[in-house]
Design an enzyme around this catalytic site. Structure first.
Site, PDB file in Angstrom:
ATOM      1  CG  LEU A 208      37.197  94.477   4.444  1.00  0.00           C
ATOM      2  CD1 LEU A 208      38.066  94.349   5.692  1.00  0.00           C
ATOM      3  CD2 LEU A 208      35.934  93.631   4.635  1.00  0.00           C
ATOM      4  CG  HIS A 209      41.266  98.641   0.423  1.00  0.00           C
ATOM      5  ND1 HIS A 209      41.475  99.201   1.649  1.00  0.00           N
ATOM      6  CD2 HIS A 209      42.428  98.799  -0.260  1.00  0.00           C
ATOM      7  CE1 HIS A 209      42.700  99.688   1.718  1.00  0.00           C
ATOM      8  NE2 HIS A 209      43.307  99.460   0.575  1.00  0.00           N
ATOM      9  NE  ARG A 210      45.813  97.309   3.380  1.00  0.00           N
ATOM     10  CZ  ARG A 210      46.638  98.207   2.872  1.00  0.00           C
ATOM     11  NH1 ARG A 210      47.361  97.905   1.818  1.00  0.00           N
ATOM     12  NH2 ARG A 210      46.742  99.386   3.407  1.00  0.00           N
ATOM     13  NE  ARG A 243      42.149  95.291  -4.388  1.00  0.00           N
ATOM     14  CZ  ARG A 243      42.857  94.525  -5.228  1.00  0.00           C
ATOM     15  NH1 ARG A 243      42.536  93.271  -5.423  1.00  0.00           N
ATOM     16  NH2 ARG A 243      43.894  95.020  -5.856  1.00  0.00           N
TER      17      ARG A 243
END
Ligand code: UD1
Length: 368
Positions: A208-210, A243
């Protein structure tokens, strides 16, 4: 024929597996090409960069631009200024950019302005969602390129619709899958799943990073609520992107993570390519908002739930194992349980995703 100087551009984690097969293939023609790796430094941590060079057998970059993290404009501008200097100094014949990250955009602009032939690998993908920075990067790189190498028929159609002349478009397959198939055996020989205390096919793997998923607290909490419920049925291992790690810490969401591997969401640091591939191969299913992982799971025939509202890779849904579930916790839980109960979808491998994309690209460069 004159020997041509080729620049392969990489900046962020998903770029490294795309340039590796090209690097190897170009090396087979020493009288025709001299190739150089330019690393912009967009990703710079050991776990986000150097380990990939090691895993993929890539040499140290010939030029390292050291740009680091920054706002979009500043990062893109820094890459442009530093890359322009290298291009003016070295005068390459062809600049090859891959994927859709800021390094792709910045180096495409520099090459086009300096009238250096530009090749875009993974051209034509579209989410039709301009809120994604990657969509803007793709549109610009495609518009400026002289060679557009595509992974699938829908990419070809998107490019034709955008007015790109057919003779610039080459349907060659998927270089990321070249790397996957090249290292799959080595990955399977590792025991990464076991080292983390997991049982084969009895865990889910999460990435998960968007920005649209992790940058707003309420969206991230929604997703984590859904995942926490899934984690009650099957343990989830989460190699966390920097992030996402930053946002989880900023929003104080540590309570969603478990310190043991037998249930809940188990947070670990980012993994190298081969260990990640091992975890992917042995998982029951994958939850992700990455682009490339949707393709990799399709080839590995592992069910994939994409935590986004759209995908620029619809072939992984139409032909592969991918289902787009967005950030709605109910849907995330429902689809996860279907997979746990063996009702996940089976897919087939899209045409030309068989490990020879780099060969086809280099053949085009040899013949034109
Ligand atoms: C970038 C790409 C995205 C790709 C992703 C893969 C753009 C616009 N985005 O997003 O398309 O899916 O890479 O990982 O190009 N950071 C570190 N160490 C690093 C790199 C980043 O700590 O080595 C942290 C920094 O705090 C940085 C943040 O992660 O501010 C985000 O990095 P950035 O490169 O801006 O974007 P990604 O989210 O990684």
């Amino acid at each position: 024929m004159r020997k041509r100087k080729i620049f392969l551009i990489a900046g962020a984690r998903p770029n490294f597996m795309k340039i590796a097969p090209l690097w190897r293939e170009l090396k087979k023609f020493p009288s025709r090409f001299s190739s150089y790796i330019i690393h912009t430094g967009q990703h710079y941590d050991y776990e986000m960069s150097s380990i990939f060079f090691k895993n993929l057998g890539l040499p140290r970059p010939h030029f390292y631009l050291e740009v680091g993290s920054d706002s979009h404009a500043r990062q893109t501008a820094k890459i442009m200024v530093r890359f322009e200097r290298v291009v003016c100094d070295q005068v390459p014949d062809i600049v090859v950019v891959v994927g859709d990250v800021n390094s792709t955009l910045a180096c495409s602009l520099v090459a086009a302005k300096l009238k250096v032939t530009l090749a875009h690998v993974e051209a034509g993908l579209r989410s039709f969602d301009r809120e994604m920075p990657e969509e803007v990067n793709r549109v610009v790189a495609d518009a400026l390129s002289d060679y557009l190498f595509t992974t699938c028929e829908d990419a070809n159609r998107n490019l034709i619709k955008a007015g790109i002349p057919r003779e610039k478009i080459f349907f060659v397959g998927n270089v990321m899958i070249d790397s996957l198939l090249n290292l799959k055996r080595e990955a399977q020989l590792r025991t990464t799943w076991n080292d983390f205390g997991l049982k084969k096919k009895k865990y889910a793997l999460l990435t998960l990073h968007r920005p649209e998923n992790v940058d707003r607290r309420e969206v991230l909490v929604n997703i984590l609520e859904g995942l926490r419920e899934v984690g009650g049925h099957i343990p989830i291992i989460f190699p966390i992107h920097p992030r996402a790690a930053k946002q989880v810490d900023k929003f104080k969401l540590g309570k969603y993570f478990s310190w043991q591997t037998n249930s809940g969401i188990y947070r670990i640091k980012p993994l190298g390519y081969i260990d990640f591939l091992n975890l992917m191969c042995n998982s029951k299913f994958v939850l992700t908002d990455s682009g490339g992982i949707q393709e990799e799971t399709t080839v590995l025939n592992i069910p994939c739930l994409t935590l986004r509202k759209n995908t620029e890779r619809p072939i992984t849904v139409k032909q592969g194992t991918n289902i787009v579930v967005g950030s709605d916790p109910g849907k995330i839980v429902r689809e996860s349980i279907r997979i746990i109960n063996e009702k996940g979808r089976r897919g087939k491998i899209p045409p030309l995703w068989e490990g020879k994309a780099a060969q086809r690209i280099v053949k085009v460069l040899l013949d034109t």
